[in-house]
Structures are given as C-alpha cells and as structure tokens.
Design a protein around this motif. Structure first.
Motif, PDB file in Angstrom:
ATOM      1  N   LEU A  89      19.388  -8.181 -10.882  1.00 14.90           N
ATOM      2  CA  LEU A  89      18.024  -8.259 -11.769  1.00 14.90           C
ATOM      3  C   LEU A  89      16.491  -8.590 -11.261  1.00 14.90           C
ATOM      4  CD1 LEU A  89      19.518  -9.036 -15.126  1.00 14.90           C
ATOM      5  CD2 LEU A  89      18.676  -7.005 -14.380  1.00 14.90           C
ATOM      6  N   ASN A  90      16.873  -9.682 -10.220  1.00 12.30           N
ATOM      7  CA  ASN A  90      15.654 -10.464  -9.889  1.00 12.30           C
ATOM      8  C   ASN A  90      15.321  -9.922  -8.429  1.00 12.30           C
ATOM      9  OD1 ASN A  90      14.675 -12.334 -11.788  1.00 12.30           O
ATOM     10  ND2 ASN A  90      16.957 -12.891 -11.768  1.00 12.30           N
ATOM     11  N   MET A  91      16.081  -8.957  -7.739  1.00  9.77           N
ATOM     12  CA  MET A  91      15.804  -8.257  -6.427  1.00  9.77           C
ATOM     13  C   MET A  91      14.695  -7.424  -6.761  1.00  9.77           C
ATOM     14  SD  MET A  91      19.251  -7.833  -4.311  1.00  9.77           S
ATOM     15  CE  MET A  91      18.666  -6.438  -3.541  1.00  9.77           C
ATOM     16  N   PRO A  92      13.958  -7.338  -5.416  1.00 10.40           N
ATOM     17  CA  PRO A  92      12.586  -6.355  -5.644  1.00 10.40           C
ATOM     18  C   PRO A  92      13.155  -5.012  -5.718  1.00 10.40           C
ATOM     19  CG  PRO A  92      12.827  -7.407  -3.484  1.00 10.40           C
ATOM     20  CD  PRO A  92      13.741  -8.090  -4.379  1.00 10.40           C
ATOM     21  N   ARG A  93      12.218  -3.809  -6.529  1.00 15.16           N
ATOM     22  CA  ARG A  93      12.631  -2.591  -6.550  1.00 15.16           C
ATOM     23  C   ARG A  93      11.826  -1.800  -5.430  1.00 15.16           C
ATOM     24  NH1 ARG A  93      14.313  -2.908 -11.674  1.00 15.16           N
ATOM     25  NH2 ARG A  93      15.738  -4.510 -11.593  1.00 15.16           N
ATOM     26  N   LYS A  94      10.650  -2.387  -4.690  1.00 17.32           N
ATOM     27  CA  LYS A  94      10.037  -1.747  -3.691  1.00 17.32           C
ATOM     28  C   LYS A  94       9.300  -2.550  -3.040  1.00 17.32           C
ATOM     29  CE  LYS A  94       6.320  -0.630  -7.316  1.00 17.32           C
ATOM     30  NZ  LYS A  94       6.671  -0.011  -8.402  1.00 17.32           N
ATOM     31  N   VAL A  98      12.464  -5.034  -0.091  1.00 17.29           N
ATOM     32  CA  VAL A  98      13.658  -4.448  -0.456  1.00 17.29           C
ATOM     33  C   VAL A  98      14.904  -4.493   0.752  1.00 17.29           C
ATOM     34  CG1 VAL A  98      15.138  -1.979  -1.176  1.00 17.29           C
ATOM     35  CG2 VAL A  98      12.858  -3.073  -2.135  1.00 17.29           C
ATOM     36  N   PRO A  99      14.387  -3.866   1.963  1.00 16.81           N
ATOM     37  CA  PRO A  99      15.319  -3.891   3.016  1.00 16.81           C
ATOM     38  C   PRO A  99      15.833  -5.508   3.360  1.00 16.81           C
ATOM     39  CG  PRO A  99      13.072  -3.251   3.642  1.00 16.81           C
ATOM     40  CD  PRO A  99      12.986  -3.327   2.258  1.00 16.81           C
TER      41      PRO A  99
END
Lengths: 289, 358
Positions: A89-94, A98-99
């Motif tokens: 949920l807390n990971m970046p979406r863009k 991301v990589p």
C-alpha cells in the motif's frame, strides 16, 4: 452448446502423462510401497499393512513436529500477509521509486535457501554477527543456539525477511490494476482511508492474496533448508519441523517404513489444507450471488 | 447548493507550461448559476473532464480560483466540497450489495440510518433496480453497474452540485433516453446545479438549459440550444452542432458584399473591411434551398436518412450539404439559394457580429 468429442485427443496427453508418471507418480508409489512393508535387509520385504501409519499417528514426536509446523505457518502468515499488504500500500505507484522498490523487494527472493540460512546464522552469532553482537552490546542475552524462544524468533524473522517480498509483489500487482476512477469515486463519496482499503483495495487484491497465502502456506509448511542450516532443528527438538524430522527418520535412523508413512501423511495434510484454503477463499464473497 | 464561479482557471498537466499549447485548459472564466442544468459539450480531449475534475477538486488548477457561493474552495479537498460526480465508466464497490453501494456516500457522512433507508429506496426505485437491492454489485451487467454509479451520485440531497462525466456511454440507447428524462425530472424537482459532460450533441441539447461548448481547452460559446444552432459564434460550433454540420464556404469581402466564388451576397450591417486572414460564410444545410434558381451546383451524392435526405454537392469548388424532405425532387439542373436571415459570417473562425442581427 454442443461439444465435439474426439477420443484421439487422449493420445496428445500421453507424453505429459508419461512424464508426470516418471517424475511424480512412480517415485510416490515407491514411497507407498515402503510404507506398507517392512524389511530386515537383503531386499526381503514383509507386508506390514497399516502398522507404520499407526505407529506414526500414535507417536508424540510426529504430533509435536506437526504442532511446530502449524504454529510456524500461522505466525509467518499473519506477519507476512499483513506486513506485505502494508508495504504494498505504501509503495510508490509512479516515478523513479517504482523500479527501485521492485528490485529491492525482489532481491531476497533471488537468494538460495541455504544461503539465507547461512546469512542468518552468521548474522545472529553473538561473537561476530551484526544482530547477535548488537543485541549483546545492548545487554540483551540473545542466543539462538541454546534459547528456544530466540531460535524461533530468529527463524520467523528469517522467513519474514525472505518471503514478505512475495506477498508485497503480488499485492502490488493487484493494487496497480485498480483504475484511478475508483479512488476518485471514493473521494466523491467521502470514504475514509479504511473504507477505501476495505471496499476497493482489499476486494481487488483478494485473488492475488489468495495465491500469496496458498503459496506461503505450502512453502512454510514444507520448510526445511533454512532452519536446518540455522539451528539444525535445535536447541533440543524445539525447531524440528516435520521435514527435518522426516529426514532424521529416513536417513538418520534409516527407518524407511515409518518415514514413508510419514511422508504420505505429510503429503495428504498439505493437499487437504491447500484444498480447504482454496475452497474457502474462492467462495468468500460470492455466496450471496 | 451553490453558484459555482470559475475565475480565470487554467490547467496544464505538464510541470512548467510555456506556451498556450501546454495548457489542457487555456482559460476558463465562467459562472454556473445555482440550480442551472448545464451541458459541457465538446470533442474528446477538449478539456471537459479536466474542467469537471477541477470543479470537484480531483484536480487542482494550475492557475485561477473556484468559488462555491461566497467561499473560495480552490484549496479544499474533494471530500470537503460536497460534490457528487458520476464517471464515464461504472465504479461500484464489488463486495457491497446494490443497497449498500447507494447508502455508502450517505453513511460516510454520518446520515442517520432511517434517512439513508428512505433515500436509498427512492433512488433504487428511480434507477429501476428494486429487485436487485440485496444482491452483490459484482455480478451485475455493465449498464446496471452504471445505474448504481448514477444512483450514488444522486443519493445525497444536500450536494452543492452534481457533475456527470459522460455517464451514459455504456448504457443502451433506449435506456439512455429514459435515464436522461429522469435526470431532467430530478433537476426540476430538487433544483441541484447539474453539469453534464458529453460529446453527444443530442444528449447535451436535450438535457441542458444552457450548453457550454468547449474546443481545444477553451469555451467557445455558451448559449441555449437554439442560439448554438442559429448563431454559432465559432465555426467549430457550427460544425459540431447539427447533423450534418454547418456549411462553411471560403469567402471574400467585396465592398459591403460577401463574395463566394462568382456569387455575391448582401449582408446588412457587415463592416466594409475585415482585417482577417480567413473569411468564411456559414449556412446551415437546413436553410439552403434546392431548386431551379440560384447558384448552380453539381450533386455528388444523395443520402437518405429517413424522413430527410442529405444532398452532398459541389458549389464553386466547395463542398456543400443540403437537407431536403424525403419526397422532394432533385431537379435536373440543380441550383441552391441561401436564406439570408440565416447567413453567418466568420472572420478567422469567429463570428462577425453585425448590427441589427445579434
């Protein structure tokens, strides 16, 4: 709808059948063979019937190992699933994050099991290990070699470190597939953060989460390499899981009949559990249709 | 309910816009009056949805301010603006029942359960899903889901405005008409400010009292459906509204006359000189008379569209469309004459306002 039946199609399946027979069915049958017979050497076998099975099911050693397995699976599932969802949920979406996040997450998954065991064995050592030494310096009497609780904590930490990424990656895949319109609608509807999670994100993650739980359950229930390298089943038998016990029985004590019976029971338990999990989770939320 | 005032709104999706082309919304300065039914009409990519999202707060404008009534809401988040919005594609909460879906926006705002119940029953009856009320939204068809989305937008009675973003795209044509009628009815009953985004002129013209036509990030005309039809302010409006669109013939000024090819027209009140690069004469196909008198044309094709026929022809090297009745004869040596009352003159695509004719 009219289905066309073509019995020739069965021939197409033959190569796969043959392959599976050699790779799985025949070895399994050898195990079945051992489990119902006894031998005193010289390749002479006697029919034993269900004796080995009775012996296994009556032994405290078996049930204790199974209890440890169940406890272990339950603990790591709780931690890895909730932690995995939280991280996803807390990971970046863009953006560039991301990589970076994806690679960092994938790293533990790429490390061979016995290396993971070795890493943590060294990591936890009180003389040279980063974790063990640090805890010792802090005045905590940590020693996974002779303290059962510490051994368990270390094994669980190790598994969480090794496998949470899998849950994270699966959940993340589910999360990024949610169209923006859902979040926009939720804002319009005045939904709280919790409601967004409960009614948008969780339902969309439901399928991948099912796969994650199944995979993690089966894997953790079969765990062998990492505790074997880290604690070797000790101190005492406190971290002797079923697989470790099985190897002790089969190779250490060369008790083939009992080991074979145990293998089959072990296999059936995993099969049953997986089936139960799958049925429960696929039916969840659809029964009111 | 409130009057929505957009003050010099500009929006760019790029970080540092340089030229006008970087803006998805070039400049919008407009007031949506309290209780009005507006349609935002324009082709895809003209900034309609951007404008809508700025009103609802899903987007923060690059420049400008939004006022609801007297309050400046530019920096307020969506949740605090008390706006309802329906999106183009259905958004339903899969695991909830149809009833719970409709109750969701009300319950989130702590509306008492008996009020929720009354309101939800009313909405459910309106969208015709009474027999689905207790079912999970998951298994419904696309248009049933869209009706739920629509219903969720209508559930709250006290909203400042209801915004519709092409809400009927996935709905069956006959149902579209019924739902649109219901929306109009609802507007009459409750008097919400409604903004309806669409690229379908029929939808816009039947729903709204005032149609706002957008083109390339700008509002090109605001008016009643009649005004848009008879006096398009921009050639785009002429082309976009009406089927087929307005005929545009390149013209030249010749004293007080407008010349198209070898023909001249007297337009009262037209200035002697127009400082424009491109001058065009616009006439709706409905106001072109086909007969034996006037300017000779050569017919390329006649389309039968039911009660009318569209004649595609060539006039002085320019394409022209004429609408005639189904049973009207096409003469052997066809000519066209224009109804002078319905001629519009365009200089660089914008209508030349002439005296005596507004």
């Amino acid at each position: 709808m009219n289905k066309t039946w073509n019995n020739k199609a069965w021939f197409m399946v033959l190569p796969v059948l043959a392959l599976v027979a050699f790779s799985a069915v025949i070895p399994l049958m050898t195990v079945v063979n051992y489990s119902v017979q006894d031998t005193f050497g010289n390749n002479v076998f006697f029919w034993a019937g269900t004796e080995w099975f009775q012996e296994i099911l009556d032994s405290d050693r078996f049930w204790a190992a199974m209890g440890r397995n169940l406890a272990f699976s339950a603990i790591i599932l709780c931690i890895e699933v909730s932690l995995g969802i939280f991280i996803a949920l807390n990971m970046p979406r863009k953006g560039w994050g991301v990589p970076v996040c994806l690679v960092l997450m994938a790293l533990p998954l790429l490390i061979p099991f016995n290396v993971v065991g070795t890493i943590w064995q060294v990591f936890g050592r009180i003389d040279i290990g980063l974790l063990g030494r640090t805890l010792a310096e802090l005045g905590i009497a940590y020693n996974y070699v002779n303290n059962p609780v510490h051994a368990w904590v270390t094994i669980i930490l190790m598994d969480v470190w090794h496998w949470t990424s899998l849950v994270v990656l699966l959940c993340y895949a589910g999360l990024v597939s949610i169209p923006d319109a859902y979040y926009q609608a939720a804002k319009i509807d005045g939904a709280s953060r919790w409601a967004v999670f409960r009614y948008i994100q969780l339902p969309k993650m439901h399928r991948v989460l099912l796969i994650a739980i199944l995979l993690r359950f089966m894997d953790s229930f079969m765990i062998y390499t990492e505790p074997f390298v880290l604690t070797g089943g000790g101190p005492g038998n406190t971290t002797t899981f079923m697989s470790i016990d099985l190897v002790k029985l089969a190779i250490g004590e060369f008790n083939l009949g009992e080991a074979a019976a145990m293998s089959i029971v072990y296999f059936l338990i995993i099969l049953l559990m997986s089936w139960v999990f799958y049925t429960v989770m696929t039916n969840y939320g659809t029964e009111k249709r | 309910m409130a009057r929505i005032n957009l003050k010099d709104i500009r929006h760019a999706y790029v970080d540092s816009p340089v030229s006008d082309d970087d803006y998805a919304l070039k400049r919008v300065d407009h007031v949506f009056e309290d209780g009005g039914a507006y349609a935002l009409l324009g082709p895809s990519g003209c900034g309609k949805t951007t404008l809508l999202n700025i009103i609802s707060g899903l987007l923060h404008p690059s420049e400008g301010e939004i006022h609801f009534g007297a309050a400046n809401v530019t920096d307020l988040p969506t949740e605090a603006r008390n706006i309802a919005q329906v999106f183009q594609f259905p958004v339903v909460y899969d695991t909830m029942t149809v009833y719970d879906n409709l109750a969701f926006p009300l319950r989130n705002r702590g509306v008492p359960e008996d009020v929720v119940d009354r309101r939800v029953r009313e909405i459910i009856a309106m969208i015709g899903l009474q027999d689905r009320a207790g079912r999970k939204a998951q298994g419904l068809t696309a248009d049933e889901k869209q009706k739920i989305s629509l219903g969720r937008g209508l559930a709250r009675a006290d909203v400042n405005a209801i915004l519709f973003d092409e809400p009927l795209t996935v709905i069956d044509p006959h149902m579209k008409w019924a739902l649109r009628t219901q929306l109009k009815e609802l507007h009459r009953r409750f008097g919400h400010t409604m903004v309806y985004v669409t690229h379908d002129q029929t939808e816009a013209l039947t729903f709204a009292d005032t149609v706002v036509v957008m083109y390339e990030g700008e509002i090109v005309q605001i008016g009643t459906p009649e005004e848009l039809f008879e006096r398009p302010r921009h050639t785009f409006v002429g082309y976009f509204i009406g089927s087929p669109g307005m005929n545009l013939l390149s013209a030249a000024m010749d004293g007080g006359m407008v010349r198209v090819g070898g023909q001249s027209f007297a337009l009262p009140g037209v200035p002697q000189r127009l400082s424009a690069e491109r001058i065009e004469l616009g006439i709706r196909p409905e106001f072109v008379r086909l007969g034996r008198e006037g300017m000779p044309i050569s017919i390329a094709k006649v389309e039968d569209i039911g009660r009318k026929k569209i004649v595609h022809a060539d006039l002085e090297g320019e394409a022209i469309a004429v609408v005639i009745d189904e049973d009207a004869e096409v003469p052997a040596e066809p000519c066209v004459a224009f109804d002078p009352a319905h001629l519009n003159l365009y200089a660089d695509s914008w209508r030349v306002e002439t005296e005596g004719r507004s």
